[in-house]
Design a protein around this motif. Structure first.
Motif, PDB file in Angstrom:
ATOM      1  N   MET A 166       0.827  -1.205   0.000  1.00 39.09           N
ATOM      2  CA  MET A 166       0.000   0.000   0.000  1.00 39.09           C
ATOM      3  C   MET A 166       0.863   1.257   0.000  1.00 39.09           C
ATOM      4  SD  MET A 166      -2.939  -1.129   2.787  1.00 39.09           S
ATOM      5  CE  MET A 166      -1.746  -1.876   3.917  1.00 39.09           C
ATOM      6  N   ALA A 167       0.572   2.158  -0.943  1.00 34.27           N
ATOM      7  CA  ALA A 167       1.174   3.490  -0.958  1.00 34.27           C
ATOM      8  C   ALA A 167       0.303   4.397  -0.103  1.00 34.27           C
ATOM      9  CB  ALA A 167       1.259   4.019  -2.389  1.00 34.27           C
ATOM     10  N   LEU A 168       0.951   5.201   0.741  1.00 33.29           N
ATOM     11  CA  LEU A 168       0.225   5.986   1.734  1.00 33.29           C
ATOM     12  C   LEU A 168       0.399   7.475   1.507  1.00 33.29           C
ATOM     13  CD1 LEU A 168       1.253   3.896   4.883  1.00 33.29           C
ATOM     14  CD2 LEU A 168      -0.751   3.585   3.412  1.00 33.29           C
ATOM     15  N   TRP A 169      -0.653   8.184   1.784  1.00 35.86           N
ATOM     16  CA  TRP A 169      -0.712   9.638   1.748  1.00 35.86           C
ATOM     17  C   TRP A 169      -1.160  10.073   3.132  1.00 35.86           C
ATOM     18  CZ3 TRP A 169      -5.246  12.954  -0.107  1.00 35.86           C
ATOM     19  CH2 TRP A 169      -4.842  14.250  -0.443  1.00 35.86           C
ATOM     20  N   GLU A 170      -1.375  11.370   3.366  1.00 31.27           N
ATOM     21  CA  GLU A 170      -1.874  11.824   4.661  1.00 31.27           C
ATOM     22  C   GLU A 170      -3.381  12.065   4.647  1.00 31.27           C
ATOM     23  OE1 GLU A 170       0.786  13.070   7.630  1.00 31.27           O
ATOM     24  OE2 GLU A 170       0.680  11.119   6.649  1.00 31.27           O
ATOM     25  N   GLY A 171      -3.897  12.539   3.519  1.00 30.77           N
ATOM     26  CA  GLY A 171      -5.235  13.095   3.528  1.00 30.77           C
ATOM     27  C   GLY A 171      -6.349  12.189   3.064  1.00 30.77           C
ATOM     28  N   GLY A 172      -6.037  10.948   2.635  1.00 31.48           N
ATOM     29  CA  GLY A 172      -7.085  10.082   2.119  1.00 31.48           C
ATOM     30  C   GLY A 172      -6.715   8.624   2.262  1.00 31.48           C
ATOM     31  N   SER A 173      -7.261   7.800   1.379  1.00 30.06           N
ATOM     32  CA  SER A 173      -7.127   6.350   1.473  1.00 30.06           C
ATOM     33  C   SER A 173      -5.721   5.869   1.143  1.00 30.06           C
ATOM     34  CB  SER A 173      -8.095   5.669   0.495  1.00 30.06           C
ATOM     35  OG  SER A 173      -9.423   6.077   0.707  1.00 30.06           O
ATOM     36  N   ALA A 174      -5.381   4.688   1.654  1.00 34.21           N
ATOM     37  CA  ALA A 174      -4.223   3.958   1.150  1.00 34.21           C
ATOM     38  C   ALA A 174      -4.519   3.499  -0.272  1.00 34.21           C
ATOM     39  CB  ALA A 174      -3.926   2.764   2.048  1.00 34.21           C
ATOM     40  N   VAL A 175      -3.474   3.377  -1.098  1.00 33.36           N
ATOM     41  CA  VAL A 175      -3.613   2.918  -2.482  1.00 33.36           C
ATOM     42  C   VAL A 175      -2.998   1.534  -2.604  1.00 33.36           C
ATOM     43  CG1 VAL A 175      -2.895   3.324  -4.868  1.00 33.36           C
ATOM     44  CG2 VAL A 175      -3.656   5.241  -3.453  1.00 33.36           C
ATOM     45  N   ASP A 176      -3.773   0.592  -3.105  1.00 29.09           N
ATOM     46  CA  ASP A 176      -3.320  -0.775  -3.329  1.00 29.09           C
ATOM     47  C   ASP A 176      -2.396  -0.781  -4.554  1.00 29.09           C
ATOM     48  OD1 ASP A 176      -3.006  -3.486  -3.518  1.00 29.09           O
ATOM     49  OD2 ASP A 176      -5.122  -3.961  -3.818  1.00 29.09           O
ATOM     50  N   VAL A 177      -1.158  -1.273  -4.368  1.00 29.54           N
ATOM     51  CA  VAL A 177      -0.146  -1.240  -5.420  1.00 29.54           C
ATOM     52  C   VAL A 177       0.167  -2.656  -5.881  1.00 29.54           C
ATOM     53  CG1 VAL A 177       2.241  -0.609  -5.979  1.00 29.54           C
ATOM     54  CG2 VAL A 177       0.860   0.884  -4.511  1.00 29.54           C
ATOM     55  N   ASP A 178       0.166  -2.858  -7.183  1.00 30.81           N
ATOM     56  CA  ASP A 178       0.591  -4.124  -7.761  1.00 30.81           C
ATOM     57  C   ASP A 178       2.116  -4.209  -7.630  1.00 30.81           C
ATOM     58  OD1 ASP A 178       1.610  -6.040  -9.644  1.00 30.81           O
ATOM     59  OD2 ASP A 178      -0.318  -6.003 -10.679  1.00 30.81           O
ATOM     60  N   PRO A 179       2.664  -5.160  -6.862  1.00 28.63           N
ATOM     61  CA  PRO A 179       4.115  -5.187  -6.631  1.00 28.63           C
ATOM     62  C   PRO A 179       4.928  -5.559  -7.859  1.00 28.63           C
ATOM     63  CG  PRO A 179       3.062  -7.106  -5.643  1.00 28.63           C
ATOM     64  CD  PRO A 179       1.959  -6.221  -6.122  1.00 28.63           C
ATOM     65  N   ASP A 180       4.313  -6.195  -8.842  1.00 31.66           N
ATOM     66  CA  ASP A 180       5.033  -6.568 -10.055  1.00 31.66           C
ATOM     67  C   ASP A 180       5.042  -5.438 -11.083  1.00 31.66           C
ATOM     68  OD1 ASP A 180       5.592  -9.207  -9.126  1.00 31.66           O
ATOM     69  OD2 ASP A 180       3.539  -9.787  -9.629  1.00 31.66           O
TER      70      ASP A 180
END
Length: 524
Positions: A166-180
């Motif tokens: 998961m890529a994280l920001w401060e102001g909203g949702s975590a983003v699901d990241v494809d590791p490949d």
């Protein structure tokens, strides 16, 4: 306290209700002006926009030997797309995020990087211009905003948990990241009524393998959000604590029985936010009369059980915390006297103005006593930030903190090592006034430190600790750097028990990378 006293729809409606207009301090700069500044000062390469949306290459060894037992992936994230459509963002934290993977296979290291094509970025690509506000910058003509994730640049940190990256920001949702593919697969929704709610950039792993995190809502009702994610990656508990005023709360501490959150007096002023004439950053004000408010929260009830008041100070990052038998909570943090380094200095860099004139963070220790009193004091001399501990000591008493440091943390140590590590090279290209010039092992009790200084043409980024042996601090310290003289990014590996010997290995890439923010090492 698992349900909101008002609907999520009302929250998002309140967010979108504030009109967004242009103000001079939030205006983006011109690409040409930054290019001219960089021609005068090559060190600004550190804040140049990344040169391609995807990059991949092996690292070339330039010194030392890579430890064959060190295997896994160093994941990194940070703002990298500082320029689009001919204009630059106005603050370091605004740029679209780029996920990086440094993969260690025991014989070498390969690098992959990709800009996360979030819904925000796709919308602007389709429009051919900037249409959405950033943390510290507003475009000339703002499009409609339905909620925080419309602005989500996923550019601050990254975590792997419960089988998900998961890529994280401060102001909203975590983003699901494809590791490949290093692509953004979508926003993570922990529960239907929490979709779009802020999920912070510094989740903490507990001793049972679960994950804690916080979030901050500034409008329409200021509150602190609390998340408990179980080992499998599902939401185990959620609560919220109304607290007004509130603003930038970037990090927190987990102890055996409590969460500890320090709220600096850099807070959102409702009338500024409601005016719609400023960026989110400019809706904040420094209010030192509020002091630094401390909430001690019970991990079982998720309710505050103690509150402390400290003198005003501003910080982003904590190291660790633990509890004594009498209930005293000890923790450490890197704290500056005020907010200016995070606002004025980081904006100046985007304009091409090099130099840190504001007071920088220092490594400090804090004791919170059960009677409500507190003691905070410097634990080391000089500038320090990006603290990391041996993760095996999380929520327990720790003796060592590894951090990026400025000159003066450990006076008396020689700039060159007598060991077999990499020696700092002489340079005719100094990095003028860069505040974090080395890595050090600091002690919470202010004892001796071990440190190594990067040569002046190299700028270090956050270094993370990778355990090896059983003793605290026995492991590797791994972190990237930018070599201004070579015009390339690189990576260092240190024996964390002997930093003064210099890196045991360094490798470089055939291209530069803008300075990022946070990362994590996943052992392979």
């Amino acid at each position: 306290m698992n349900a909101f006293p008002f609907s999520r729809r009302a929250l998002l409606r309140g967010f979108a209700a504030a009109p967004l207009l242009l103000c001079s301090q939030s205006r983006a700069g011109r690409r040409e002006d930054f290019a001219a500044a960089k021609a005068r000062n090559p060190s600004l390469l550190a804040f140049e926009s990344v040169r391609a949306s995807e990059l991949a290459a092996p690292l070339k060894t330039v010194a030392g030997r890579l430890p064959p037992e060190l295997t896994g992936v160093l994941w990194r994230n940070g703002p990298a797309e500082h320029e689009r459509f001919g204009h630059r963002y106005g603050h370091w934290f605004d740029g679209d995020g780029m996920v990086q993977a440094f993969s260690f296979d025991g014989a070498g290291v390969t690098h992959r990087a990709r800009i996360l094509d979030t819904p925000k970025r796709r919308r602007e690509t389709q429009a051919g211009r900037r249409v959405l506000p950033a943390f510290g910058t507003l475009p000339p003509d703002v499009g409609p905003i339905r909620g925080p994730d419309d602005m989500n640049v996923a550019n601050t940190s990254i975590v792997q948990h419960g089988g998900r990256l998961m890529a994280l920001w401060e102001g909203g949702s975590a983003v699901d990241v494809d590791p490949d593919r290093l692509s953004a697969r979508g926003f993570v929704t922990w529960r239907d009524d929490l979709a779009g709610m802020p999920f912070g950039a510094h989740p903490k792993r507990d001793t049972d393998g679960g994950l804690w995190n916080i979030g901050v809502l500034a409008n329409p009702v200021p509150m602190l959000l609390l998340y408990r994610i179980d080992r499998a990656g599902s939401l185990a508990a959620f609560s919220h604590i109304p607290i007004s005023p509130i603003g930038m709360v970037h990090d927190f501490v987990v102890t055996a029985r409590h969460l500890v959150v320090l709220v600096p007096p850099f807070v959102v002023e409702p009338e500024r936010f409601a005016s719609g004439q400023v960026s989110f950053l400019d809706a904040h004000a420094w209010r030192p009369e509020f002091g630094t408010r401390v909430l001690v929260i019970d991990k079982n009830s998720l309710a505050p059980v103690r509150r402390h008041e400290l003198a005003a100070g501003f910080h982003f990052h904590h190291g660790n915390g633990w509890e004594e038998n009498d209930g005293t909570i000890n923790l450490d943090l890197c704290q500056a006297p005020d907010h200016r380094f995070a606002v004025e200095d980081f904006r100046a860099l985007m304009r091409g103005e090099w130099g840190y004139s504001s007071g920088q963070p220092r490594y400090r220790s804090l004791a919170l006593r059960p009677d409500g009193s507190a003691r905070i004091e410097d634990a080391a001399a000089g500038v320090a930030d990006f603290p990391r501990i041996d993760p095996r000591r999380a929520a327990r008493r720790h003796r060592k903190v590894f951090a990026l440091v400025g000159p003066g943390v450990s006076p008396g140590l020689e700039e060159e090592s007598a060991g077999d590590g990499v020696r700092p090279a002489t340079s005719t290209l100094p990095v003028s006034n860069w505040p974090l010039e080395g890595v050090a092992c600091l002690r919470h009790d202010g004892g001796e430190t071990d440190r190594w200084s990067y040569p002046p043409q190299q700028i270090a980024e956050e270094h993370v600790f990778v355990p090896r042996g059983s003793a605290e601090g026995d492991g590797w310290l791994v972190g990237p750097f930018l070599d201004i003289a070579r015009g390339s990014a690189g990576l260092s590996v240190f024996n964390a028990l002997h930093l003064a010997d210099g890196p045991v290995w360094q490798g470089v890439l055939p291209y530069p990378m803008p300075l990022g923010l946070h990362g994590t090492f996943v052992v392979g």
